[in-house]
Each structure stands twice: as C-alpha cells, then as structure tokens.
Write a protein that holds these residues in place. Sequence first.
Motif, PDB file in Angstrom:
ATOM      1  N   GLY A  40      10.517  -0.313  -6.753  1.00  0.00           N
ATOM      2  CA  GLY A  40      11.427  -1.225  -7.161  1.00  0.00           C
ATOM      3  C   GLY A  40      11.683  -2.101  -5.960  1.00  0.00           C
ATOM      4  N   ILE A  41      11.644  -2.007  -4.998  1.00  0.00           N
ATOM      5  CA  ILE A  41      11.751  -2.889  -3.853  1.00  0.00           C
ATOM      6  C   ILE A  41      10.507  -3.872  -3.936  1.00  0.00           C
ATOM      7  CG2 ILE A  41      11.592  -3.223  -1.432  1.00  0.00           C
ATOM      8  CD1 ILE A  41      13.021  -0.432  -1.137  1.00  0.00           C
ATOM      9  N   ALA A  42       9.421  -3.461  -3.931  1.00  0.00           N
ATOM     10  CA  ALA A  42       8.229  -4.277  -4.006  1.00  0.00           C
ATOM     11  C   ALA A  42       8.167  -5.030  -5.356  1.00  0.00           C
ATOM     12  CB  ALA A  42       6.774  -3.236  -4.101  1.00  0.00           C
ATOM     13  N   THR A  43       8.655  -4.626  -6.423  1.00  0.00           N
ATOM     14  CA  THR A  43       8.873  -5.320  -7.900  1.00  0.00           C
ATOM     15  C   THR A  43       9.593  -6.456  -7.456  1.00  0.00           C
ATOM     16  OG1 THR A  43       8.212  -3.305  -9.043  1.00  0.00           O
ATOM     17  CG2 THR A  43       9.472  -5.167 -10.050  1.00  0.00           C
ATOM     18  N   LYS A  44      10.813  -6.221  -6.998  1.00  0.00           N
ATOM     19  CA  LYS A  44      12.061  -7.341  -6.929  1.00  0.00           C
ATOM     20  C   LYS A  44      11.208  -8.542  -5.876  1.00  0.00           C
ATOM     21  CE  LYS A  44      15.875  -4.435  -7.992  1.00  0.00           C
ATOM     22  NZ  LYS A  44      16.916  -3.671  -7.615  1.00  0.00           N
ATOM     23  N   LEU A  74       0.893  -1.211  -0.027  1.00  0.00           N
ATOM     24  CA  LEU A  74      -0.052  -0.031  -0.030  1.00  0.00           C
ATOM     25  C   LEU A  74       0.795   1.333  -0.007  1.00  0.00           C
ATOM     26  CD1 LEU A  74      -2.620  -1.118   2.688  1.00  0.00           C
ATOM     27  CD2 LEU A  74      -2.842  -1.458   0.200  1.00  0.00           C
ATOM     28  N   ASP A  75       2.073   1.108   0.191  1.00  0.00           N
ATOM     29  CA  ASP A  75       2.983   2.172   0.111  1.00  0.00           C
ATOM     30  C   ASP A  75       3.469   2.612  -1.091  1.00  0.00           C
ATOM     31  OD1 ASP A  75       4.437   0.030   0.345  1.00  0.00           O
ATOM     32  OD2 ASP A  75       6.087   0.688   1.362  1.00  0.00           O
ATOM     33  N   VAL A  76       3.006   1.724  -2.134  1.00  0.00           N
ATOM     34  CA  VAL A  76       3.393   2.093  -3.669  1.00  0.00           C
ATOM     35  C   VAL A  76       2.646   3.098  -4.110  1.00  0.00           C
ATOM     36  CG1 VAL A  76       3.785   1.171  -5.869  1.00  0.00           C
ATOM     37  CG2 VAL A  76       4.651   0.064  -3.753  1.00  0.00           C
TER      38      VAL A  76
END
Length: 53
Positions: free
Chosen positions: A22-26, A9-11
């Motif tokens: 980027g962190i969520a994607t990885k 939810l922070d994206v």
Amino acid sequence: MLREGAGHLDVEIDGIFGRITGIATKEAQSRCGTGVDGTIGPGTRRCPHAFDR
C-alpha cells in the motif's frame, strides 16, 4: 511494477496487498500525479513513469 520498476524490493509477491504494498502504491501514485488511493487501478496502470526510480 512496484518491485521491478519502482525499486520496492521489500514488496513481496505473495498475493496479499499488505501495508508495504500500500505504501509503495501510494508513493507511485503520488509521483504519477493521479489520485492517491492505494488501489492499482486503470489510472495507476497508465502511468508507467511512476514506476521508474
């Protein structure tokens, strides 16, 4: 996908691929088992289970 399916939810949906995105994607790519490159390409899009928390 990252907000709704993976629970990040922070994206923010702002058109900017920033650090948090980027962190969520990885993280999603790691769960999927595809190459972890931080790019939401065809391989990442074919792994909807990677976005289920």
